[in-house]
Design an enzyme around this catalytic site. Sequence first.
Site, PDB file in Angstrom:
ATOM      1  N   GLU A  42       0.866  -1.175   0.000  1.00 50.58           N
ATOM      2  CA  GLU A  42       0.000   0.000   0.000  1.00 50.58           C
ATOM      3  C   GLU A  42       0.912   1.238   0.000  1.00 50.58           C
ATOM      4  OE1 GLU A  42      -3.538  -0.674   2.348  1.00 50.58           O
ATOM      5  OE2 GLU A  42      -4.224   1.340   1.896  1.00 50.58           O
ATOM      6  N   GLU A  87      -2.107   0.675  13.416  1.00 51.15           N
ATOM      7  CA  GLU A  87      -3.240   1.100  12.579  1.00 51.15           C
ATOM      8  C   GLU A  87      -4.569   0.943  13.320  1.00 51.15           C
ATOM      9  OE1 GLU A  87      -3.593  -1.201   8.997  1.00 51.15           O
ATOM     10  OE2 GLU A  87      -4.957   0.258   8.103  1.00 51.15           O
TER      11      GLU A  87
HETATM   12  C1  BGC Z   1      -5.142   2.823   4.764  1.00 48.98           C
HETATM   13  C2  BGC Z   1      -5.683   3.904   5.626  1.00 48.98           C
HETATM   14  C3  BGC Z   1      -6.562   4.714   4.736  1.00 48.98           C
HETATM   15  C4  BGC Z   1      -7.692   3.808   4.405  1.00 48.98           C
HETATM   16  C5  BGC Z   1      -8.807   4.427   3.667  1.00 48.98           C
HETATM   17  C6  BGC Z   1      -6.267   1.937   4.385  1.00 48.98           C
HETATM   18  O1  BGC Z   1      -5.913   0.830   3.686  1.00 48.98           O
HETATM   19  O2  BGC Z   1      -4.083   2.157   5.325  1.00 48.98           O
HETATM   20  O3  BGC Z   1      -4.875   4.481   6.503  1.00 48.98           O
HETATM   21  O4  BGC Z   1      -6.916   5.955   5.172  1.00 48.98           O
HETATM   22  O5  BGC Z   1      -7.281   2.646   3.767  1.00 48.98           O
HETATM   23  O6  BGC Z   1      -9.876   3.944   4.138  1.00 48.98           O
END
Ligand code: BGC
Length: 917
Positions: free
Chosen positions: A448, A723
């Site tokens: 990501e 997270e």
């Molecule tokens: C990310 C988040 C992001 C989100 C959006 C995720 O996969 O890691 O931090 O804001 O997606 O919903």
Amino acid sequence: MLSLYDLTVEQRTEPFGLDERHPAFSWKLRSEKKNVIQASYRVLVMDHAETVWDSGVVKSAKSIFVTCEADLKACTSYTWQVTVSDGTETAEACSSFEIGLMNGSVFKEHAGWITHSFPREETACPVFTKTFCAGRQVRKARLYATALGIYEAQLNGKPVTDGRGESYFAPGWTNYKKRLQYQTYPVELNEGLNELSFTVGKGWYCGKLGFDPTPNLYGDQTALLAMLMIDYADGTKEVIGTDDTWQVCTGTVRFSEIYDGETQDTLSETHPCTTAVSYEYGFDTIVAQENEPVRCLTKLQPQRTFTTPAGELVYDFGQNLTGWTEVTVTGSAGQKIVLHHAESLDENGNFYTGNLSFAKAQDVYILNGRKQSLRPHFTFHGFRYIKVEGLKEGQSAEFTACHLSTDLVQTGTFECSDKRVNRLQQNIQWSQRDNYLDIPTDCPQRSERLGWTGDATAYTPTAAFNENIYPFMKKWLRDLISEQTPQTGMPQVVPNIMGDGQSGAAFWGDAATAVPWTIYRTYGDCRILADQFESMKIWVDFITSKCGENGLWQSGFQYGDWLGLDAETNGLSEPRKGATDDYFAANACYLRSLQITADTARLLGKTEEEEHYRSLYDQVLAAFREEYVTKTGRLVCETQTAMVLALHFNLAEEKHRARIASMLKTNIEAHKTHLVTGFIGTPYACSVLTECGMHELAGKLLLQEQNPGWLYEVNMGATTIWERWDSILPDGRFNPANMNSLNHYAYGSIGTWLYTKLAGLEILEPGYKKFSVHPRFFKGIEWVKLSYESVYGLIRTEWKCQDGKIRLEIEVPANTSAVLTLPEKEETIELGSGIYVYEYDTETSLHLDRYSMEMPLRLMMEHPVGKAMMNQYMPEMAENKLIEYVINEPITALLAYAPQAQPLYEMIIAAMNASEQ
Ligand code: BGC
């Protein structure tokens, strides 16, 4: 004595290759006298002996962002000198900067894009080389370079640097179709033969990106553009530009992808070279690098090497970080060593890569038989542990973790009497540096690593305290503008690799207003607002266009209170969202963005636009109240986040605030003093409590050790911010959710509360020209120290409340003033610059025993002393199967069933507390 320090141009020290026609100068005053205010300044800009700009003596206190009014020339080094007076003394200092090409299309006159003609299946990175002769004495040489891909340059076998150490991942990540950065390097040539070479990796340009990793998002071929401008001492000039006289071959880097890692075959050093091929690509999008580069900030040695139960050889660096591992090893020719990277071990102590999604995060080295030091070039990993394969029995090898981040100046420090909170602050700073890798990313480990806008909205105020993020955000905000369209309003990631299929979502899109506003408030540069105003308008106008007849935004996709924990788990609701009504939150955020846009219009003197956005604000606010607040002051959505937003953004009528605040308190208590807020509510929750007179409750949330809570993570051994509140579950298992990074900064936004409410430092005038210091106490924290290197100079505040005394020390930098509220005193004190100490008696004790009758039974049962004593004094309780029904209840609640146990519990609690001292 009055002196000057920290002279910067565009908030960078002696920058190279600046493409600002009218750059802005800042300086800081230092004096041991009190109440120093700059009375006048004079700035001179010189090209050698020639003065190109003289501001004249200007009677003004302005010492930040003084713009040069002369037109500066491309490729020219300037010195600048500033002289200031405080009315009695004068001080003088000078510094330098160099203007870049000023116009990227200048490359076209001297160089052409070049590429290779390797077969499609070739994964090796091309190495472009040029040998040339500098026949005369060189006065000055500058290398200007960019690439489609990421490059590392070498001159005569040594890395080309900007003079401050090696930098990586140039030209950085932008939407290459719209903005492609070039870099400027001062270089020293040999008189005679020289060899310039560039290795180009796929990087973000054509490597795989996204949660469904897709290659070639910007193009499918790496290419290089460079020119070396040489000024000879005899006055002649020469330019060596990329063209079809350059050679290209494959080198040791056989494969490199950001997510997957790198393969180097050091036996394959020499490969036959062919002539580089011209490549058709424009020059119009080329701009100078605006941000500081990525560098290795620190190196860490393994703290432990061990074999896991699964038989893996693992090195633990003791800290989760972003970067790569350097290996020094002597192997046999052809020996293959593989390094895998992971953030964590699993609950059985084995190497855990389950949270990397599609990222392989693996570096492979084929050794050449000699002693070698190797590192990857075009990849990075998020890791604390490496698993090493391929070492022979008894073969020694050294592994060093290199921490990579954009090289920003650390500005903030925070420390207090609780070492767990100090670890939390360290975790916040680590996650910031780990995710500030050229752009603000969400995480560094899985497939990501994107510039999620919502994460930036949540975290930027905290970030702006910890580091000078001005150059970093200036660049990213330009990226943001480059990605906006009126049809989508705001992309959800910047650079936007998700296409225009997804339009702006609340809070995520608010990065367009909230981030520039934070930068303006923190650094005092109004130009950032001028630059971003159109972008702010695109965002709020987009929302307005989506509003229904009632004037509210109630359609379209929303992330909502992302990762909030209060949603029903009934299979119907999106399990990653909290319970807060999506559109309640969306309209709250819309109102905040309208307010910032109107305030920006006011500051820019755009009266009509200000009136337009103000009256729109009033209409939306009225509609919001009609829809979401009852006549008697209850919210139709009574989640923690909804109440926090209503209070923080002043959405309810004044007369209803107290009621909402009390409902918020009730809600938090019903959750046994836990927050269940997600990305939208968490950044403001504690601040709202403090502002509503519930600082003690905010403090309890900070010190909450049970899941969910910041110290829960710390106690579970976190070295970065997770997270999810529960990324690792209380039993040590990884949360099985597929989206689970241990290095996300959104919940690190509690930092803002530590700095502004606990230490008590808040901005009153942009740039901290005037600030307030209002320390606030709660039981459990007995002292706090904060320092912040503002654009005017060092602000420092320290308070202590111990042994019947309150002591407060505050440092106000020259050319600023402060308003101090002393704890337990009524009046506020206006202070000019200087150091001030206050000491007075108090009856308050902030000492808090860690364990009390309010703690859940679980804590006692898990504590070594608690557990041992329970086994000894109440064995029947420890073994009772029904205990699982009350294990999360506070001990006070258990007394209802067995009041006679009170003295026993008290004795155990006292022993637990004693064991911590
Ligand atoms: C990310 C988040 C992001 C989100 C959006 C995720 O996969 O890691 O931090 O804001 O997606 O919903």
